[in-house]
Design a protein around this motif. Structure first.
Motif: not given
Length: 446
Positions: A247-262
């Motif tokens: 779940x930590x990896x899943x959270x980091x993927x979501x947060x990295x996606x936020x950085x990409x899109x933002x």
């Protein structure tokens, strides 16, 4: 070529930061960025310029990674206001930069033209429209259509631009003075490295990033964590629930996606908003630049506000509120663009900067609070995502604007803002399941 270097620099610094002296690493990257800045206006070789841009991006990526990691490692779960202040400094730099460069670009031009250039605003606006059109078209790589449209556009406006030829030669001559702006920037970069050198010489500051050494004990429904990550004599007890590895990896993927899109949205907004205003809204060059200036002013105000808000409502709620505000303002911008409601555009586009600027620093502080310590590798992951977002978006928007309509610019940015909010709320949902104990989160040693 700046973006590939930025990604490489973020990756390498993420590997090095936790293994070597962070003070020496930050000092080296700051000096390197200053050297690249000083060399840029004097590089005449194309190959050398490309290599220099890659090197400049490498040092900038390493600096961003180091800055985010240092702030997070010093204040850890209390880093929210300090991360907001860090990103506020980026916004202030973006506002100050035009004032630094303008004296080296305009004064000589006005001297040679005797004010003629300023008096013929229509000629300047027409010329700017053609140049802006050229930039947006080149992005789409539709070269046959480009040549036809540019030829007809230049032919129709030849009478307005012919008188600009003499002034253009003077402007070319004056442009060489821009090297003074690079010198000023390079000197400032060197000066900013002095504090790191002073800390190294004094020997009173930790030069390495110390790993967190934590012990977790379970008592009833709470987990007590003893943390001695700062010094061997300091310890504290806090309540902590950590996600498991999956779940930590899943959270980091979501947060990295936020950085990409933002970052895709932020960079593309700055690249295309002038073209959008000139070509679609038929605004003057002065109006278009004023809109972009208002956006950066609102970003600066938002950065100041974020320092206070993150203390009051926390990073998680701040992320949710800012994403909602971001979507609403971009939705209003889309509505104003379709129906050409200029007043709505003047309000919504600058207002979006107020909400956007607070998102990325909140991502870093929320990560430190709820996911894991922001180490060099974690910061590197987020900065690599930043480079990917910056690199991928402009070509897509340029193609859609050329092939379909200029309003595609607003549609794409609004869609990406919605996707960014989806990733954010998914991360918040996973974290809420963790804190409520409904998810499979056994206590683990950090």
């Amino acid at each position: 070529m700046l973006v590939p270097g930025f990604i490489i620099g973020s990756f390498l610094s993420g590997l090095l930061y936790d293994r070597c002296s962070r003070l020496w690493l930050t000092l080296a990257t700051t000096v390197g960025a200053g050297v690249c800045t000083l060399m840029t206006p004097y590089m005449t070789s194309l190959t050398g310029m490309l290599a220099l841009r890659v090197a400049s991006g490498l040092f900038c990526g390493a600096l961003d990674t180091g800055a985010n990691t240092i702030v997070s490692s010093i204040w850890e779960s209390d880093s929210g206001p300090y991360m907001q202040a860090l990103y506020l400094s980026y916004t202030v730099g973006g506002i100050v930069a035009p004032f630094v460069t303008r004296p080296f670009m305009s004064s000589e031009n006005e001297k040679h033209t005797g004010g003629h250039l300023n008096g013929d605003e229509k000629g300047i606006d027409d010329h700017t429209r053609v140049v802006s059109l050229t930039n947006s078209q080149l992005t789409s790589n539709n070269y046959s259509n480009i040549s036809q449209r540019l030829y007809s556009r230049f032919e129709s406006e030849a009478m307005n631009i012919s008188q600009f030829s003499q002034e253009s030669s003077m402007l070319f001559e004056r442009t060489s003075q821009i090297h003074y702006a690079f010198i000023v920037t390079g000197v400032l970069a060197f000066m900013s490295s002095f504090p790191y050198l002073a800390m190294i010489v004094s020997g009173r500051f930790s030069s390495k990033s110390k790993p967190r050494r934590c012990e977790i004990t379970v008592s009833g429904d709470q987990e007590s964590l003893t943390d001695d990550s700062l010094t061997h004599t300091e310890s504290r007890d806090v309540t902590l629930k950590r996600p498991d590895h999956r779940n930590k990896c899943l959270l980091l993927v979501c947060l990295a996606a936020i950085n990409i899109l933002y970052n895709a949205v932020e960079d593309s907004f700055g690249d295309f908003v002038i073209t959008f205003c000139l070509e679609y809204l038929q605004w003057s060059n002065t109006q278009s630049v004023a809109l972009l200036s208002l956006y950066w002013l609102a970003s600066c105000i938002g950065g100041l506000t974020g320092i206070l808000l993150v203390r009051v409502i926390g990073s998680g709620r701040l992320l949710a509120v800012m994403h909602v505000g971001w979507i609403l303002t971009f939705g209003l911008a889309s509505l104003g663009s379709v129906f050409r409601i200029h007043a709505l555009i003047w309000f919504s586009m600058p207002a979006s900067g107020f909400f956007m600027v607070q998102i990325i620093p909140a991502v870093f502080s929320w990560t430190a609070e709820n996911v894991c310590p922001v180490t060099g590798k974690v910061s590197s992951l987020f900065l690599i995502a930043t480079g990917v977002g910056i690199a991928g978006n402009p070509s897509v928007i340029g193609y859609l604007m050329e092939r379909f309509t200029f309003v595609s610019f607003v549609y794409v940015l609004t869609g990406e803002a919605i996707l960014c909010a989806v990733c954010n709320f998914l991360a918040l949902l996973i974290a809420s399941r963790q804190s409520s104990g409904r998810g499979p989160y056994p206590p683990t040693k950090a």
